[in-house]
Design a protein around this motif. Structure first.
Motif, short mmCIF file in Angstrom:
data_model
loop_
_atom_site.label_atom_id
_atom_site.label_comp_id
_atom_site.label_asym_id
_atom_site.label_seq_id
_atom_site.Cartn_x
_atom_site.Cartn_y
_atom_site.Cartn_z
N SER A 53 0.85 -1.19 0.00
CA SER A 53 0.00 0.00 0.00
C SER A 53 0.88 1.24 0.00
N PRO A 54 0.49 2.29 -0.73
CA PRO A 54 1.25 3.54 -0.73
C PRO A 54 0.78 4.52 0.33
N LYS A 55 -0.19 4.14 1.16
CA LYS A 55 -0.77 5.07 2.13
C LYS A 55 0.24 5.45 3.21
N ALA A 56 0.02 6.59 3.81
CA ALA A 56 0.95 7.11 4.82
C ALA A 56 1.05 6.19 6.03
N ASP A 57 -0.05 5.48 6.35
CA ASP A 57 -0.03 4.60 7.52
C ASP A 57 0.33 3.16 7.16
N ALA A 58 0.87 2.94 5.95
CA ALA A 58 1.24 1.59 5.53
C ALA A 58 2.38 1.03 6.35
N GLY A 59 3.25 1.91 6.87
CA GLY A 59 4.44 1.47 7.58
C GLY A 59 5.62 1.40 6.64
N PRO A 60 6.83 1.42 7.18
CA PRO A 60 8.03 1.40 6.35
C PRO A 60 8.30 0.02 5.77
N ASN A 61 9.05 -0.01 4.67
CA ASN A 61 9.62 -1.26 4.18
C ASN A 61 10.80 -1.63 5.08
N TYR A 62 11.18 -2.93 5.07
CA TYR A 62 12.32 -3.36 5.87
C TYR A 62 13.24 -4.22 5.04
N TYR A 63 14.54 -4.08 5.33
CA TYR A 63 15.58 -4.82 4.63
C TYR A 63 16.51 -5.41 5.67
N ASN A 64 16.73 -6.73 5.59
CA ASN A 64 17.49 -7.43 6.61
C ASN A 64 18.63 -8.22 5.98
N LEU A 65 19.83 -8.04 6.51
CA LEU A 65 20.98 -8.86 6.17
C LEU A 65 21.42 -9.56 7.44
N GLY A 66 21.33 -10.89 7.46
CA GLY A 66 21.61 -11.62 8.68
C GLY A 66 22.54 -12.79 8.46
N VAL A 67 23.20 -13.21 9.54
CA VAL A 67 24.03 -14.40 9.52
C VAL A 67 23.74 -15.19 10.79
N SER A 68 23.67 -16.52 10.67
CA SER A 68 23.44 -17.37 11.83
C SER A 68 24.23 -18.66 11.65
N ALA A 69 24.54 -19.32 12.77
CA ALA A 69 25.37 -20.52 12.71
C ALA A 69 25.05 -21.46 13.85
N GLY A 70 25.18 -22.77 13.58
CA GLY A 70 25.08 -23.78 14.63
C GLY A 70 26.40 -23.92 15.34
N VAL A 71 26.37 -23.99 16.68
CA VAL A 71 27.63 -23.95 17.43
C VAL A 71 27.82 -25.11 18.40
N LEU A 72 26.88 -26.06 18.48
CA LEU A 72 27.06 -27.21 19.36
C LEU A 72 27.29 -28.48 18.55
N PRO A 73 28.31 -29.28 18.91
CA PRO A 73 28.64 -30.49 18.13
C PRO A 73 27.87 -31.72 18.60
N PHE A 74 26.58 -31.56 18.86
CA PHE A 74 25.78 -32.68 19.35
C PHE A 74 24.62 -32.93 18.39
N GLU A 75 24.21 -34.18 18.32
CA GLU A 75 23.11 -34.56 17.42
C GLU A 75 21.75 -34.24 18.01
N ASN A 76 21.61 -34.39 19.32
CA ASN A 76 20.29 -34.28 19.94
C ASN A 76 20.06 -32.97 20.68
N VAL A 77 21.08 -32.19 20.88
CA VAL A 77 20.94 -30.86 21.48
C VAL A 77 21.70 -29.89 20.60
N LYS A 78 20.98 -28.92 20.02
CA LYS A 78 21.59 -28.00 19.07
C LYS A 78 21.41 -26.56 19.55
N LEU A 79 22.37 -25.73 19.20
CA LEU A 79 22.31 -24.31 19.55
C LEU A 79 22.74 -23.49 18.34
N GLU A 80 21.94 -22.48 18.00
CA GLU A 80 22.32 -21.55 16.94
C GLU A 80 22.33 -20.14 17.50
N VAL A 81 23.21 -19.32 16.96
CA VAL A 81 23.28 -17.90 17.33
C VAL A 81 23.31 -17.10 16.04
#
Length: 268
Positions: A53-81
Protein backbone atom coordinates in the motif's frame (compact mmCIF):
# COMPACT_ATOMS: atom_id res chain seq x y z
CA UNK A 1 13.43 -26.96 6.46
CA UNK A 2 14.50 -23.69 7.95
CA UNK A 3 14.11 -20.36 6.29
CA UNK A 4 15.05 -17.15 8.04
CA UNK A 5 12.74 -14.61 8.30
CA UNK A 6 12.26 -12.89 9.19
CA UNK A 7 11.67 -12.61 11.32
CA UNK A 8 13.94 -9.64 13.14
CA UNK A 9 13.29 -6.57 15.02
CA UNK A 10 13.77 -3.39 13.26
CA UNK A 11 13.37 -1.84 16.57
CA UNK A 12 10.24 -0.67 18.11
CA UNK A 13 9.77 3.00 17.78
CA UNK A 14 7.26 3.55 20.51
CA UNK A 15 4.66 5.76 18.79
CA UNK A 16 7.11 7.22 16.29
CA UNK A 17 6.76 4.59 13.60
CA UNK A 18 4.27 1.97 12.47
CA UNK A 19 5.86 -1.39 11.85
CA UNK A 20 8.76 -3.73 12.54
CA UNK A 21 10.56 -6.80 11.31
CA UNK A 22 11.88 -9.72 13.34
CA UNK A 23 15.55 -10.48 14.09
CA UNK A 24 15.89 -13.76 12.41
CA UNK A 25 16.53 -17.09 14.01
CA UNK A 26 15.55 -20.11 11.88
CA UNK A 27 11.98 -19.21 11.01
CA UNK A 28 8.89 -20.28 9.18
CA UNK A 29 7.85 -17.11 7.34
CA UNK A 30 7.67 -14.63 10.22
CA UNK A 31 7.87 -16.59 13.48
CA UNK A 32 10.69 -18.84 14.72
CA UNK A 33 10.52 -22.50 13.76
CA UNK A 34 11.38 -25.53 15.91
CA UNK A 35 14.39 -26.14 13.63
CA UNK A 36 17.86 -25.44 15.01
CA UNK A 37 20.96 -25.33 12.83
CA UNK A 38 23.50 -28.14 13.12
CA UNK A 39 27.12 -27.72 14.12
CA UNK A 40 29.08 -25.50 11.71
CA UNK A 41 25.99 -24.86 9.54
CA UNK A 42 26.24 -21.21 8.50
CA UNK A 43 23.39 -19.31 6.84
CA UNK A 44 23.27 -15.87 5.28
CA UNK A 45 19.83 -14.31 4.89
CA UNK A 46 18.75 -11.44 2.68
CA UNK A 47 15.14 -10.55 3.55
CA UNK A 48 12.88 -7.79 2.23
CA UNK A 49 9.45 -6.62 3.36
CA UNK A 50 7.73 -4.36 0.83
CA UNK A 51 4.40 -2.76 1.69
CA UNK A 52 1.46 -3.46 -0.57
CA UNK A 53 0.00 0.00 0.00
CA UNK A 54 1.25 3.54 -0.73
CA UNK A 55 -0.77 5.07 2.13
CA UNK A 56 0.95 7.11 4.82
CA UNK A 57 -0.03 4.60 7.52
CA UNK A 58 1.24 1.59 5.53
CA UNK A 59 4.44 1.47 7.58
CA UNK A 60 8.03 1.40 6.35
CA UNK A 61 9.62 -1.26 4.18
CA UNK A 62 12.32 -3.36 5.87
CA UNK A 63 15.58 -4.82 4.63
CA UNK A 64 17.49 -7.43 6.61
CA UNK A 65 20.98 -8.86 6.17
CA UNK A 66 21.61 -11.62 8.68
CA UNK A 67 24.03 -14.40 9.52
CA UNK A 68 23.44 -17.37 11.83
CA UNK A 69 25.37 -20.52 12.71
CA UNK A 70 25.08 -23.78 14.63
CA UNK A 71 27.63 -23.95 17.43
CA UNK A 72 27.06 -27.21 19.36
CA UNK A 73 28.64 -30.49 18.13
CA UNK A 74 25.78 -32.68 19.35
CA UNK A 75 23.11 -34.56 17.42
CA UNK A 76 20.29 -34.28 19.94
CA UNK A 77 20.94 -30.86 21.48
CA UNK A 78 21.59 -28.00 19.07
CA UNK A 79 22.31 -24.31 19.55
CA UNK A 80 22.32 -21.55 16.94
CA UNK A 81 23.28 -17.90 17.33
CA UNK A 82 22.78 -15.06 14.89
CA UNK A 83 23.06 -11.35 14.19
CA UNK A 84 21.15 -9.07 11.82
CA UNK A 85 21.41 -5.61 10.37
CA UNK A 86 17.92 -4.27 9.71
CA UNK A 87 16.98 -0.92 8.22
CA UNK A 88 13.86 0.66 6.77
CA UNK A 89 15.67 2.30 3.88
CA UNK A 90 15.77 5.46 6.01
CA UNK A 91 12.09 6.14 5.31
CA UNK A 92 10.07 8.67 7.28
CA UNK A 93 13.04 9.63 9.49
CA UNK A 94 12.90 6.19 11.14
CA UNK A 95 15.17 6.58 14.18
CA UNK A 96 15.66 2.82 14.57
CA UNK A 97 17.82 2.92 11.42
CA UNK A 98 20.50 4.56 13.55
CA UNK A 99 20.67 1.39 15.68
CA UNK A 100 20.31 -1.42 13.13
CA UNK A 101 21.98 -4.37 14.89
CA UNK A 102 20.03 -7.18 16.56
CA UNK A 103 20.89 -10.61 17.96
CA UNK A 104 19.16 -13.96 18.46
CA UNK A 105 19.79 -17.44 19.84
CA UNK A 106 17.93 -20.75 19.91
CA UNK A 107 18.45 -24.06 21.76
CA UNK A 108 16.51 -27.14 20.74
CA UNK A 109 16.15 -30.85 20.16
CA UNK A 110 15.03 -32.50 16.87
CA UNK A 111 12.05 -34.78 16.37
CA UNK A 112 12.73 -38.39 17.43
CA UNK A 113 15.68 -37.08 19.43
CA UNK A 114 17.62 -39.21 21.91
CA UNK A 115 16.40 -42.31 20.06
CA UNK A 116 12.82 -41.80 21.26
CA UNK A 117 10.50 -42.48 18.33
CA UNK A 118 7.65 -39.99 18.12
CA UNK A 119 9.24 -37.38 20.39
CA UNK A 120 8.34 -33.86 19.19
CA UNK A 121 10.93 -31.20 18.50
CA UNK A 122 11.44 -28.66 21.27
CA UNK A 123 13.01 -25.21 21.01
CA UNK A 124 13.55 -22.25 23.32
CA UNK A 125 15.15 -19.02 22.28
CA UNK A 126 15.28 -15.25 22.16
CA UNK A 127 15.14 -12.73 19.33
CA UNK A 128 14.85 -9.01 18.69
CA UNK A 129 17.71 -8.46 21.13
CA UNK A 130 18.42 -4.85 20.21
CA UNK A 131 21.20 -2.53 21.29
CA UNK A 132 19.40 0.72 22.13
CA UNK A 133 17.05 1.65 24.96
CA UNK A 134 16.29 5.34 25.48
CA UNK A 135 12.70 5.83 26.63
CA UNK A 136 13.46 9.53 27.10
CA UNK A 137 13.99 9.69 23.33
CA UNK A 138 10.93 7.54 22.59
CA UNK A 139 12.89 4.61 21.18
CA UNK A 140 13.78 1.10 22.33
CA UNK A 141 15.04 -1.67 20.07
CA UNK A 142 15.27 -4.13 22.98
CA UNK A 143 12.12 -6.14 22.49
CA UNK A 144 14.00 -9.06 24.11
CA UNK A 145 11.40 -11.65 23.13
CA UNK A 146 11.87 -15.09 24.68
CA UNK A 147 9.82 -18.02 23.42
CA UNK A 148 9.22 -21.74 23.52
CA UNK A 149 7.98 -24.04 20.73
CA UNK A 150 6.93 -27.64 20.24
CA UNK A 151 6.73 -29.12 16.73
CA UNK A 152 5.54 -32.45 15.40
CA UNK A 153 5.36 -33.83 11.84
CA UNK A 154 2.30 -35.90 10.94
CA UNK A 155 1.78 -38.13 7.89
CA UNK A 156 0.11 -36.31 4.98
CA UNK A 157 -0.71 -33.25 7.10
CA UNK A 158 2.82 -31.94 7.55
CA UNK A 159 4.35 -30.29 10.59
CA UNK A 160 2.35 -28.42 13.24
CA UNK A 161 4.12 -26.15 15.71
CA UNK A 162 2.84 -24.16 18.68
CA UNK A 163 4.20 -22.17 21.59
CA UNK A 164 4.25 -18.80 23.27
CA UNK A 165 6.41 -15.73 23.84
CA UNK A 166 7.08 -12.92 26.32
CA UNK A 167 8.89 -9.64 25.62
CA UNK A 168 9.56 -6.15 26.90
CA UNK A 169 6.31 -4.28 27.48
CA UNK A 170 8.04 -0.95 27.01
CA UNK A 171 9.76 -1.80 23.73
CA UNK A 172 6.60 -3.46 22.37
CA UNK A 173 4.39 -0.51 23.27
CA UNK A 174 2.04 0.94 20.66
CA UNK A 175 -0.18 4.05 20.87
CA UNK A 176 -3.21 1.89 21.65
CA UNK A 177 -1.33 -0.52 23.93
CA UNK A 178 1.22 1.40 26.01
CA UNK A 179 3.76 -0.04 28.41
CA UNK A 180 2.16 -1.89 31.29
CA UNK A 181 -0.77 -3.23 29.28
CA UNK A 182 -1.08 -6.78 27.95
CA UNK A 183 1.07 -6.01 24.90
CA UNK A 184 4.07 -8.28 25.41
CA UNK A 185 2.69 -11.84 25.48
CA UNK A 186 1.14 -14.07 22.86
CA UNK A 187 1.03 -17.39 21.08
CA UNK A 188 3.04 -18.71 18.16
CA UNK A 189 1.61 -21.28 15.76
CA UNK A 190 2.47 -22.62 12.31
CA UNK A 191 1.94 -25.28 9.69
CA UNK A 192 4.58 -26.22 7.15
CA UNK A 193 5.06 -29.02 4.65
CA UNK A 194 7.37 -30.08 1.86
CA UNK A 195 5.40 -30.75 -1.31
CA UNK A 196 6.94 -33.82 -3.01
CA UNK A 197 3.66 -34.37 -4.90
CA UNK A 198 4.65 -31.30 -6.92
CA UNK A 199 8.40 -31.08 -6.40
CA UNK A 200 10.93 -31.98 -3.73
CA UNK A 201 12.15 -28.39 -4.03
CA UNK A 202 8.85 -26.83 -2.94
CA UNK A 203 7.93 -26.03 0.68
CA UNK A 204 4.80 -24.22 1.93
CA UNK A 205 3.96 -22.63 5.27
CA UNK A 206 1.43 -20.59 7.24
CA UNK A 207 2.29 -18.98 10.57
CA UNK A 208 0.61 -16.84 13.21
CA UNK A 209 1.81 -14.57 16.00
CA UNK A 210 -0.72 -13.03 18.37
CA UNK A 211 -0.28 -10.00 20.61
CA UNK A 212 -1.24 -6.35 20.82
CA UNK A 213 2.06 -5.11 19.39
CA UNK A 214 3.77 -4.44 16.07
CA UNK A 215 4.74 -8.10 15.55
CA UNK A 216 1.25 -9.64 15.51
CA UNK A 217 0.52 -11.24 12.11
CA UNK A 218 -0.59 -14.06 9.85
CA UNK A 219 1.76 -15.06 7.03
CA UNK A 220 1.42 -17.37 4.04
CA UNK A 221 4.16 -18.31 1.62
CA UNK A 222 6.34 -20.86 -0.05
CA UNK A 223 10.00 -21.60 -0.68
CA UNK A 224 11.82 -23.04 -3.69
CA UNK A 225 15.21 -24.71 -3.23
CA UNK A 226 17.41 -23.98 -6.23
CA UNK A 227 20.14 -26.16 -4.70
CA UNK A 228 21.20 -27.53 -1.32
CA UNK A 229 22.86 -24.19 -0.68
CA UNK A 230 20.27 -21.66 -1.90
CA UNK A 231 16.52 -21.18 -1.56
CA UNK A 232 14.09 -18.33 -2.04
CA UNK A 233 10.93 -17.79 -0.01
CA UNK A 234 8.10 -15.55 -1.23
CA UNK A 235 5.16 -14.73 1.00
CA UNK A 236 2.72 -12.13 2.30
CA UNK A 237 2.52 -10.89 5.90
CA UNK A 238 -0.85 -9.60 7.16
CA UNK A 239 -0.26 -7.62 10.36
CA UNK A 240 -2.71 -7.92 13.27
CA UNK A 241 -5.73 -9.07 11.20
CA UNK A 242 -7.88 -9.57 14.35
CA UNK A 243 -6.88 -6.34 16.09
CA UNK A 244 -9.58 -3.93 17.28
CA UNK A 245 -8.36 -0.43 16.47
CA UNK A 246 -8.90 2.04 19.31
CA UNK A 247 -9.05 5.83 19.23
CA UNK A 248 -5.45 5.98 20.45
CA UNK A 249 -4.28 4.08 17.34
CA UNK A 250 -5.36 6.97 15.10
CA UNK A 251 -6.90 4.56 12.61
CA UNK A 252 -3.67 2.63 11.98
CA UNK A 253 -2.98 -1.05 12.63
CA UNK A 254 0.09 -1.83 14.72
CA UNK A 255 2.56 -3.27 12.24
CA UNK A 256 1.04 -1.43 9.31
CA UNK A 257 -0.43 -2.63 6.02
CA UNK A 258 0.33 -6.08 4.53
CA UNK A 259 3.81 -6.62 3.14
CA UNK A 260 5.26 -8.82 0.40
CA UNK A 261 8.34 -10.62 1.67
CA UNK A 262 11.19 -12.23 -0.25
CA UNK A 263 13.80 -14.19 1.72
CA UNK A 264 16.97 -15.48 0.12
CA UNK A 265 18.73 -18.15 2.17
CA UNK A 266 22.33 -19.11 1.38
CA UNK A 267 23.87 -22.02 3.31
CA UNK A 268 27.48 -23.05 3.86
Amino acid sequence: MDIRKILAAAGMIMTLSCGTALATPSTQIWIPSPDVKGFKDVHIDVDNYMRLSPKADAGPNYYNLGVSAGVLPFENVKLEVGADMIVSGFQNDNQADNHPFYFNAKLGTPEDGFGIKGLPAFAVGAFNLGTYDRPDKGLSTRQNIVYGLVGKTFPVIGRLSAGGYHGSSRALATPGNPSGTDNNNGILASWDRSMPEISDKLWLAVDYMSGNNYNGEISVGGSWAFSKQASLLVGVVFFNPFYNISAADNGALPGGKPALTTQLDISF
